[in-house]
Design an enzyme around this catalytic site. Sequence first.
Site, mmCIF file in Angstrom:
data_model
loop_
_atom_site.group_PDB
_atom_site.id
_atom_site.type_symbol
_atom_site.label_atom_id
_atom_site.label_comp_id
_atom_site.label_asym_id
_atom_site.label_seq_id
_atom_site.Cartn_x
_atom_site.Cartn_y
_atom_site.Cartn_z
ATOM 1 N N ARG A 51 0.840 -1.199 0.000
ATOM 2 C CA ARG A 51 0.000 0.000 0.000
ATOM 3 C C ARG A 51 0.875 1.249 0.000
ATOM 4 O O ARG A 51 1.901 1.295 0.665
ATOM 5 C CB ARG A 51 -0.888 0.021 1.234
ATOM 6 C CG ARG A 51 -1.726 -1.227 1.407
ATOM 7 C CD ARG A 51 -2.431 -1.195 2.757
ATOM 8 N NE ARG A 51 -3.166 -2.436 3.007
ATOM 9 C CZ ARG A 51 -3.837 -2.693 4.130
ATOM 10 N NH1 ARG A 51 -3.844 -1.787 5.102
ATOM 11 N NH2 ARG A 51 -4.479 -3.832 4.279
ATOM 12 N N ASP A 53 0.212 5.397 0.867
ATOM 13 C CA ASP A 53 -0.787 6.242 1.508
ATOM 14 C C ASP A 53 -1.361 7.263 0.543
ATOM 15 O O ASP A 53 -0.807 7.512 -0.530
ATOM 16 C CB ASP A 53 -0.158 6.990 2.691
ATOM 17 C CG ASP A 53 0.389 6.058 3.751
ATOM 18 O OD1 ASP A 53 -0.102 4.920 3.838
ATOM 19 O OD2 ASP A 53 1.301 6.475 4.483
ATOM 20 N N ARG A 197 7.914 7.939 6.287
ATOM 21 C CA ARG A 197 7.604 9.346 6.599
ATOM 22 C C ARG A 197 8.011 9.705 8.036
ATOM 23 O O ARG A 197 8.435 10.829 8.306
ATOM 24 C CB ARG A 197 6.123 9.608 6.358
ATOM 25 C CG ARG A 197 5.749 9.528 4.874
ATOM 26 C CD ARG A 197 4.256 9.434 4.657
ATOM 27 N NE ARG A 197 3.564 10.599 5.193
ATOM 28 C CZ ARG A 197 2.230 10.680 5.301
ATOM 29 N NH1 ARG A 197 1.467 9.653 4.935
ATOM 30 N NH2 ARG A 197 1.675 11.758 5.797
#
Length: 245
Positions: A51, A53, A197
Amino acid sequence: MRTYKLTIAYDGTRYQGWQRQENTDRTIQGIMEQTIAGQTGFPVEVNGSGRTDAGVHAKGQTASVILPGQAANNFFTGRINAALPADIRITDARLVKNGFHARKSAVAKQYEYYIDTGEKPDVFTRKYMYHFPRKLDLERMRIAAGYLKGTHEFAAYTDKKDEKSTRRTIYDIIVSGQGSRVVLTFDGTGFLYHMVRILTGTLLETGTYQRTPESVRDALDTKDRSKAGFIAPARGLFLREVRYD
Protein backbone atom coordinates in the site's frame (compact mmCIF):
# COMPACT_ATOMS: atom_id res chain seq x y z
CA MET A 1 -4.32 -18.74 -16.88
CA ARG A 2 -1.57 -16.16 -17.43
CA THR A 3 0.10 -13.98 -14.80
CA TYR A 4 1.39 -10.54 -15.71
CA LYS A 5 3.82 -8.36 -13.81
CA LEU A 6 3.07 -4.65 -14.23
CA THR A 7 5.30 -1.70 -13.37
CA ILE A 8 3.19 1.37 -12.68
CA ALA A 9 3.99 5.05 -12.20
CA TYR A 10 1.49 7.42 -10.70
CA ASP A 11 1.02 10.87 -9.27
CA GLY A 12 -0.76 10.22 -6.00
CA THR A 13 -1.85 13.81 -5.40
CA ARG A 14 -5.56 13.31 -6.06
CA TYR A 15 -5.87 9.72 -4.89
CA GLN A 16 -6.65 8.08 -1.56
CA GLY A 17 -3.68 5.74 -1.80
CA TRP A 18 -3.16 2.44 -3.59
CA GLN A 19 -5.61 0.11 -1.86
CA ARG A 20 -9.19 -0.10 -3.08
CA GLN A 21 -11.76 1.21 -0.58
CA GLU A 22 -15.52 0.83 -0.35
CA ASN A 23 -16.18 4.50 0.37
CA THR A 24 -14.27 5.99 -2.58
CA ASP A 25 -13.44 5.20 -6.18
CA ARG A 26 -10.29 7.33 -6.08
CA THR A 27 -7.68 4.67 -5.40
CA ILE A 28 -4.99 3.46 -7.77
CA GLN A 29 -5.89 -0.23 -7.33
CA GLY A 30 -9.57 0.46 -7.84
CA ILE A 31 -9.03 2.45 -11.02
CA MET A 32 -6.60 -0.15 -12.39
CA GLU A 33 -9.12 -2.94 -11.80
CA GLN A 34 -12.01 -0.99 -13.29
CA THR A 35 -10.00 -0.03 -16.35
CA ILE A 36 -8.69 -3.54 -17.09
CA ALA A 37 -12.13 -5.05 -16.45
CA GLY A 38 -13.66 -2.51 -18.81
CA GLN A 39 -11.32 -3.63 -21.58
CA THR A 40 -11.51 -7.39 -20.96
CA GLY A 41 -15.20 -7.68 -20.11
CA PHE A 42 -14.68 -9.58 -16.86
CA PRO A 43 -13.62 -8.63 -13.29
CA VAL A 44 -9.92 -8.79 -12.38
CA GLU A 45 -7.89 -8.39 -9.22
CA VAL A 46 -4.75 -6.27 -9.38
CA ASN A 47 -2.42 -7.02 -6.47
CA GLY A 48 0.16 -4.36 -5.63
CA SER A 49 3.52 -4.87 -3.94
CA GLY A 50 2.16 -2.93 -0.98
CA ARG A 51 0.00 0.00 0.00
CA THR A 52 0.99 3.58 -0.56
CA ASP A 53 -0.79 6.24 1.51
CA ALA A 54 -3.03 8.98 0.18
CA GLY A 55 -0.92 11.53 -1.65
CA VAL A 56 2.14 9.28 -2.02
CA HIS A 57 3.56 8.83 -5.52
CA ALA A 58 5.25 5.95 -7.33
CA LYS A 59 7.88 5.74 -10.01
CA GLY A 60 7.98 1.95 -9.91
CA GLN A 61 5.05 0.35 -8.11
CA THR A 62 4.73 -3.31 -9.08
CA ALA A 63 1.46 -5.19 -9.46
CA SER A 64 0.39 -8.62 -10.61
CA VAL A 65 -2.78 -9.57 -12.46
CA ILE A 66 -4.07 -12.91 -13.73
CA LEU A 67 -5.90 -13.18 -17.07
CA PRO A 68 -7.55 -16.32 -18.51
CA GLY A 69 -5.46 -16.14 -21.68
CA GLN A 70 -2.41 -14.46 -23.13
CA ALA A 71 -2.82 -10.75 -23.80
CA ALA A 72 -1.63 -8.98 -26.93
CA ASN A 73 1.87 -7.50 -26.75
CA ASN A 74 0.64 -3.92 -26.31
CA PHE A 75 -2.52 -4.69 -24.35
CA PHE A 76 -1.31 -3.10 -21.11
CA THR A 77 1.13 -0.42 -22.34
CA GLY A 78 -1.12 0.54 -25.24
CA ARG A 79 -4.79 -0.26 -24.80
CA ILE A 80 -4.99 -0.03 -21.00
CA ASN A 81 -2.78 3.08 -20.82
CA ALA A 82 -5.04 4.80 -23.33
CA ALA A 83 -7.99 4.20 -21.01
CA LEU A 84 -6.22 5.19 -17.76
CA PRO A 85 -6.19 8.74 -16.35
CA ALA A 86 -3.17 10.83 -17.37
CA ASP A 87 -1.66 10.58 -13.87
CA ILE A 88 -1.45 6.75 -13.91
CA ARG A 89 0.76 4.88 -16.38
CA ILE A 90 1.85 1.28 -16.90
CA THR A 91 5.52 1.65 -17.82
CA ASP A 92 6.22 -2.05 -18.31
CA ALA A 93 4.23 -5.28 -18.60
CA ARG A 94 5.58 -8.79 -18.91
CA LEU A 95 4.34 -12.34 -18.75
CA VAL A 96 5.75 -14.19 -15.71
CA LYS A 97 5.45 -17.63 -14.20
CA ASN A 98 2.17 -18.49 -12.55
CA GLY A 99 2.54 -18.17 -8.80
CA PHE A 100 4.19 -14.76 -8.97
CA HIS A 101 2.52 -12.30 -6.57
CA ALA A 102 3.60 -8.67 -6.48
CA ARG A 103 3.50 -8.47 -2.69
CA LYS A 104 4.36 -12.00 -1.58
CA SER A 105 7.22 -12.40 -4.06
CA ALA A 106 8.88 -9.04 -3.28
CA VAL A 107 12.25 -9.14 -1.50
CA ALA A 108 13.07 -5.41 -1.20
CA LYS A 109 11.73 -1.93 -1.81
CA GLN A 110 13.27 1.46 -2.30
CA TYR A 111 11.64 4.77 -1.46
CA GLU A 112 12.79 8.33 -2.07
CA TYR A 113 11.75 11.40 -0.09
CA TYR A 114 12.28 14.86 -1.63
CA ILE A 115 12.79 17.99 0.47
CA ASP A 116 13.04 21.63 -0.60
CA THR A 117 14.93 23.77 1.94
CA GLY A 118 14.66 27.01 -0.05
CA GLU A 119 13.11 30.13 1.46
CA LYS A 120 10.11 29.80 -0.86
CA PRO A 121 8.79 26.56 -2.38
CA ASP A 122 9.85 25.92 -5.95
CA VAL A 123 7.04 26.76 -8.38
CA PHE A 124 7.40 23.61 -10.44
CA THR A 125 8.18 20.97 -7.79
CA ARG A 126 6.07 22.18 -4.87
CA LYS A 127 3.55 19.34 -5.31
CA TYR A 128 6.26 16.70 -5.14
CA MET A 129 8.62 18.00 -2.46
CA TYR A 130 8.21 18.85 1.20
CA HIS A 131 8.99 22.53 1.69
CA PHE A 132 11.14 22.64 4.82
CA PRO A 133 12.87 26.07 4.82
CA ARG A 134 15.54 25.35 7.40
CA LYS A 135 19.25 24.69 7.17
CA LEU A 136 20.01 20.99 7.53
CA ASP A 137 23.16 19.42 8.89
CA LEU A 138 23.38 16.51 6.48
CA GLU A 139 26.30 14.90 8.28
CA ARG A 140 24.30 14.64 11.52
CA MET A 141 21.48 13.08 9.51
CA ARG A 142 23.89 10.52 8.05
CA ILE A 143 25.14 9.59 11.51
CA ALA A 144 21.55 9.08 12.69
CA ALA A 145 20.78 7.04 9.58
CA GLY A 146 23.64 4.72 10.48
CA TYR A 147 21.86 3.70 13.69
CA LEU A 148 18.75 2.80 11.71
CA LYS A 149 20.45 0.45 9.27
CA GLY A 150 20.23 -3.26 9.89
CA THR A 151 17.51 -5.47 11.32
CA HIS A 152 15.50 -3.92 14.15
CA GLU A 153 12.08 -3.75 15.74
CA PHE A 154 10.67 -0.55 14.25
CA ALA A 155 7.64 -0.27 16.54
CA ALA A 156 8.54 3.36 17.35
CA TYR A 157 8.51 4.22 13.66
CA THR A 158 4.96 3.25 12.74
CA ASP A 159 1.54 4.69 13.55
CA LYS A 160 -0.17 1.32 13.37
CA LYS A 161 -0.26 -0.25 16.82
CA ASP A 162 -1.57 -3.70 15.87
CA GLU A 163 1.17 -4.74 13.43
CA LYS A 164 1.77 -8.49 13.68
CA SER A 165 5.51 -7.90 13.38
CA THR A 166 7.53 -4.70 13.41
CA ARG A 167 10.81 -6.41 12.59
CA ARG A 168 12.29 -5.07 9.37
CA THR A 169 15.71 -4.78 7.74
CA ILE A 170 16.98 -1.51 6.31
CA TYR A 171 19.85 -2.11 3.92
CA ASP A 172 20.75 1.52 3.41
CA ILE A 173 19.67 5.11 3.99
CA ILE A 174 21.34 7.65 1.71
CA VAL A 175 21.23 11.35 2.58
CA SER A 176 22.17 13.51 -0.39
CA GLY A 177 21.82 17.20 -1.13
CA GLN A 178 22.56 19.77 -3.78
CA GLY A 179 21.62 23.39 -3.32
CA SER A 180 18.22 23.61 -1.65
CA ARG A 181 17.25 20.08 -2.69
CA VAL A 182 17.71 17.16 -0.28
CA VAL A 183 16.86 13.56 -1.12
CA LEU A 184 16.56 10.72 1.39
CA THR A 185 16.71 7.22 -0.11
CA PHE A 186 15.48 4.27 1.96
CA ASP A 187 16.25 0.71 0.88
CA GLY A 188 15.01 -2.30 2.81
CA THR A 189 13.03 -5.52 2.94
CA GLY A 190 9.79 -3.66 3.53
CA PHE A 191 8.34 -0.76 5.47
CA LEU A 192 5.58 -0.40 8.03
CA TYR A 193 2.62 1.98 7.93
CA HIS A 194 3.96 5.57 7.81
CA MET A 195 7.47 4.21 8.54
CA VAL A 196 9.37 6.07 5.82
CA ARG A 197 7.60 9.35 6.60
CA ILE A 198 8.34 8.99 10.34
CA LEU A 199 11.98 8.11 9.63
CA THR A 200 12.14 11.23 7.44
CA GLY A 201 10.69 13.44 10.17
CA THR A 202 13.13 11.96 12.67
CA LEU A 203 16.12 12.64 10.42
CA LEU A 204 14.91 16.18 9.76
CA GLU A 205 14.72 16.81 13.51
CA THR A 206 18.27 15.49 13.78
CA GLY A 207 19.44 17.76 10.96
CA THR A 208 17.97 20.82 12.71
CA TYR A 209 19.47 19.96 16.14
CA GLN A 210 16.11 19.18 17.72
CA ARG A 211 17.42 15.73 18.65
CA THR A 212 20.74 13.94 18.79
CA PRO A 213 21.71 11.28 16.27
CA GLU A 214 21.81 8.77 19.12
CA SER A 215 18.16 9.43 19.99
CA VAL A 216 17.01 7.43 16.97
CA ARG A 217 18.57 4.37 18.61
CA ASP A 218 16.74 5.11 21.87
CA ALA A 219 13.44 5.04 19.96
CA LEU A 220 14.34 1.65 18.51
CA ASP A 221 15.23 0.27 21.95
CA THR A 222 12.15 1.57 23.75
CA LYS A 223 9.71 0.90 20.87
CA ASP A 224 8.02 4.13 21.95
CA ARG A 225 6.42 6.15 19.12
CA SER A 226 6.74 9.35 21.14
CA LYS A 227 10.53 8.95 21.07
CA ALA A 228 10.61 9.17 17.26
CA GLY A 229 10.06 12.22 15.07
CA PHE A 230 7.08 13.80 13.34
CA ILE A 231 5.46 12.30 10.26
CA ALA A 232 6.58 14.10 7.10
CA PRO A 233 3.88 14.99 4.53
CA ALA A 234 2.94 12.44 1.89
CA ARG A 235 3.64 14.63 -1.14
CA GLY A 236 7.43 14.26 -0.92
CA LEU A 237 7.41 10.45 -0.92
CA PHE A 238 7.93 8.22 -3.96
CA LEU A 239 8.05 4.44 -4.22
CA ARG A 240 11.01 4.11 -6.58
CA GLU A 241 11.29 0.37 -7.16
CA VAL A 242 10.38 -3.08 -5.93
CA ARG A 243 12.89 -5.91 -6.27
CA TYR A 244 12.37 -9.62 -6.77
CA ASP A 245 14.58 -12.70 -6.88
